[in-house]
Design a protein around this motif. Sequence first.
Motif, PDB file in Angstrom:
ATOM      1  N   ILE A 149       5.825   4.903  -4.397  1.00 32.23           N
ATOM      2  CA  ILE A 149       4.532   5.274  -3.829  1.00 32.23           C
ATOM      3  C   ILE A 149       3.279   5.579  -4.848  1.00 32.23           C
ATOM      4  O   ILE A 149       2.521   5.216  -4.818  1.00 32.23           O
ATOM      5  CB  ILE A 149       4.704   6.665  -3.063  1.00 32.23           C
ATOM      6  CG1 ILE A 149       5.827   6.511  -2.097  1.00 32.23           C
ATOM      7  CG2 ILE A 149       3.336   7.277  -2.640  1.00 32.23           C
ATOM      8  CD1 ILE A 149       6.404   7.943  -1.515  1.00 32.23           C
ATOM      9  N   LEU A 150       3.919   6.093  -6.029  1.00 27.29           N
ATOM     10  CA  LEU A 150       2.938   6.134  -7.412  1.00 27.29           C
ATOM     11  C   LEU A 150       2.487   4.735  -7.499  1.00 27.29           C
ATOM     12  O   LEU A 150       1.268   4.757  -8.054  1.00 27.29           O
ATOM     13  CB  LEU A 150       3.680   6.932  -8.400  1.00 27.29           C
ATOM     14  CG  LEU A 150       3.169   7.497  -9.648  1.00 27.29           C
ATOM     15  CD1 LEU A 150       1.764   8.224  -9.025  1.00 27.29           C
ATOM     16  CD2 LEU A 150       3.781   8.062 -10.546  1.00 27.29           C
ATOM     17  N   ASN A 169       0.934  -1.249   0.238  1.00 26.85           N
ATOM     18  CA  ASN A 169       0.087   0.040  -0.136  1.00 26.85           C
ATOM     19  C   ASN A 169       0.761   1.142   0.074  1.00 26.85           C
ATOM     20  O   ASN A 169       1.856   1.182   0.014  1.00 26.85           O
ATOM     21  CB  ASN A 169      -0.962   0.199   1.048  1.00 26.85           C
ATOM     22  CG  ASN A 169      -0.270   0.105   2.386  1.00 26.85           C
ATOM     23  OD1 ASN A 169       0.759   0.904   2.780  1.00 26.85           O
ATOM     24  ND2 ASN A 169      -0.740  -0.836   3.534  1.00 26.85           N
ATOM     25  N   THR A 170       0.257   2.274   0.034  1.00 27.01           N
ATOM     26  CA  THR A 170       1.036   3.618  -0.330  1.00 27.01           C
ATOM     27  C   THR A 170       1.815   3.773   1.040  1.00 27.01           C
ATOM     28  O   THR A 170       2.854   4.475   0.816  1.00 27.01           O
ATOM     29  CB  THR A 170       0.144   4.769  -0.752  1.00 27.01           C
ATOM     30  OG1 THR A 170      -0.796   4.802   0.442  1.00 27.01           O
ATOM     31  CG2 THR A 170      -0.498   4.885  -2.165  1.00 27.01           C
ATOM     32  N   ALA A 171       1.195   3.648   2.152  1.00 28.58           N
ATOM     33  CA  ALA A 171       1.802   3.888   3.241  1.00 28.58           C
ATOM     34  C   ALA A 171       3.297   3.066   3.533  1.00 28.58           C
ATOM     35  O   ALA A 171       4.413   3.649   3.737  1.00 28.58           O
ATOM     36  CB  ALA A 171       1.095   3.635   4.510  1.00 28.58           C
ATOM     37  N   GLU A 222       4.206  16.442  -0.406  1.00 33.22           N
ATOM     38  CA  GLU A 222       5.240  15.877   0.163  1.00 33.22           C
ATOM     39  C   GLU A 222       5.673  14.526  -0.643  1.00 33.22           C
ATOM     40  O   GLU A 222       6.810  14.179  -1.113  1.00 33.22           O
ATOM     41  CB  GLU A 222       5.209  15.520   1.527  1.00 33.22           C
ATOM     42  CG  GLU A 222       5.230  16.879   2.373  1.00 33.22           C
ATOM     43  CD  GLU A 222       4.850  16.757   3.837  1.00 33.22           C
ATOM     44  OE1 GLU A 222       5.008  17.647   4.858  1.00 33.22           O
ATOM     45  OE2 GLU A 222       4.203  15.601   4.094  1.00 33.22           O
ATOM     46  N   ALA A 223       4.772  13.741  -0.790  1.00 37.20           N
ATOM     47  CA  ALA A 223       4.957  12.276  -1.644  1.00 37.20           C
ATOM     48  C   ALA A 223       5.402  12.638  -2.976  1.00 37.20           C
ATOM     49  O   ALA A 223       6.511  11.844  -3.287  1.00 37.20           O
ATOM     50  CB  ALA A 223       3.572  11.773  -1.497  1.00 37.20           C
ATOM     51  N   VAL A 224       4.834  13.789  -3.645  1.00 39.40           N
ATOM     52  CA  VAL A 224       5.326  14.136  -4.871  1.00 39.40           C
ATOM     53  C   VAL A 224       6.910  14.401  -5.015  1.00 39.40           C
ATOM     54  O   VAL A 224       7.790  14.231  -5.678  1.00 39.40           O
ATOM     55  CB  VAL A 224       4.389  15.024  -5.683  1.00 39.40           C
ATOM     56  CG1 VAL A 224       5.213  15.780  -6.589  1.00 39.40           C
ATOM     57  CG2 VAL A 224       3.094  14.477  -5.878  1.00 39.40           C
ATOM     58  N   HIS A 253       9.345   2.498   2.609  1.00 46.51           N
ATOM     59  CA  HIS A 253      10.405   1.918   2.195  1.00 46.51           C
ATOM     60  C   HIS A 253      11.136   2.681   1.238  1.00 46.51           C
ATOM     61  O   HIS A 253      12.557   2.794   1.239  1.00 46.51           O
ATOM     62  CB  HIS A 253       9.907   0.742   1.410  1.00 46.51           C
ATOM     63  CG  HIS A 253       9.590  -0.434   2.069  1.00 46.51           C
ATOM     64  ND1 HIS A 253      10.354  -1.123   2.939  1.00 46.51           N
ATOM     65  CD2 HIS A 253       8.404  -1.135   2.596  1.00 46.51           C
ATOM     66  CE1 HIS A 253       9.686  -2.155   3.640  1.00 46.51           C
ATOM     67  NE2 HIS A 253       8.452  -2.009   3.419  1.00 46.51           N
ATOM     68  N   VAL A 254      10.565   3.856   0.573  1.00 46.88           N
ATOM     69  CA  VAL A 254      11.179   4.881  -0.340  1.00 46.88           C
ATOM     70  C   VAL A 254      11.988   5.661   0.607  1.00 46.88           C
ATOM     71  O   VAL A 254      13.288   5.888   0.229  1.00 46.88           O
ATOM     72  CB  VAL A 254      10.190   5.605  -0.908  1.00 46.88           C
ATOM     73  CG1 VAL A 254      10.957   7.025  -1.385  1.00 46.88           C
ATOM     74  CG2 VAL A 254       9.558   4.839  -2.062  1.00 46.88           C
ATOM     75  N   VAL A 255      11.571   6.125   1.808  1.00 46.13           N
ATOM     76  CA  VAL A 255      12.476   6.985   2.718  1.00 46.13           C
ATOM     77  C   VAL A 255      13.556   6.072   3.423  1.00 46.13           C
ATOM     78  O   VAL A 255      14.485   6.457   3.267  1.00 46.13           O
ATOM     79  CB  VAL A 255      11.435   7.613   4.079  1.00 46.13           C
ATOM     80  CG1 VAL A 255      12.235   8.255   4.968  1.00 46.13           C
ATOM     81  CG2 VAL A 255      10.401   8.706   3.189  1.00 46.13           C
TER      82      VAL A 255
END
Length: 150
Positions: free
Chosen positions: A66-67, A2-4, A53-55, A9-11
């Motif tokens: 995330i996208l 999911n996005t969260a 912020e996600a963008v 994981h991206v961070v």
Amino acid sequence: MNTADAAYHVVHDYPGGSESLGPRVDISAAVLRNKVNRTPPKEGKRHHLTLEEAVRITDFTDDDRILRAWARQRGLLLVKAPAGSSECDMGMLEKVAAFMIASGVFGKEIYDSLADGRVDQREVGRVENAGNHVMTEVAEVVQRMKGMVG
């Protein structure tokens, strides 16, 4: 994913994690860490990652997880647009080969999930992810073909 989970994981996968990434996207490291934390706080208010912020994080890290997670939640697939207006034969061959590899992985996931005579949710998730990858590769081949028109 999911996005969260994707944001977490991206961070955390960024070299240096939130300590390194936060200042680069104008969010303090501690606040960024709290915004993507998957464990609810015991007390106080939980921070939430905004769309803006996600963008910024996605653009800075060049990480589309995330996208992609958001697209999957919406039942959509992302397809990268061709870089140029024309495509060379080698680039097209590479895309077709990527599609064939993805198809093989998809077939293997189906085979593996059926091997023991029963299917569990984890196996379905792997088959779904592999299938999404195949569909993305097909769409990218078509996009590349469109880039060759002319």
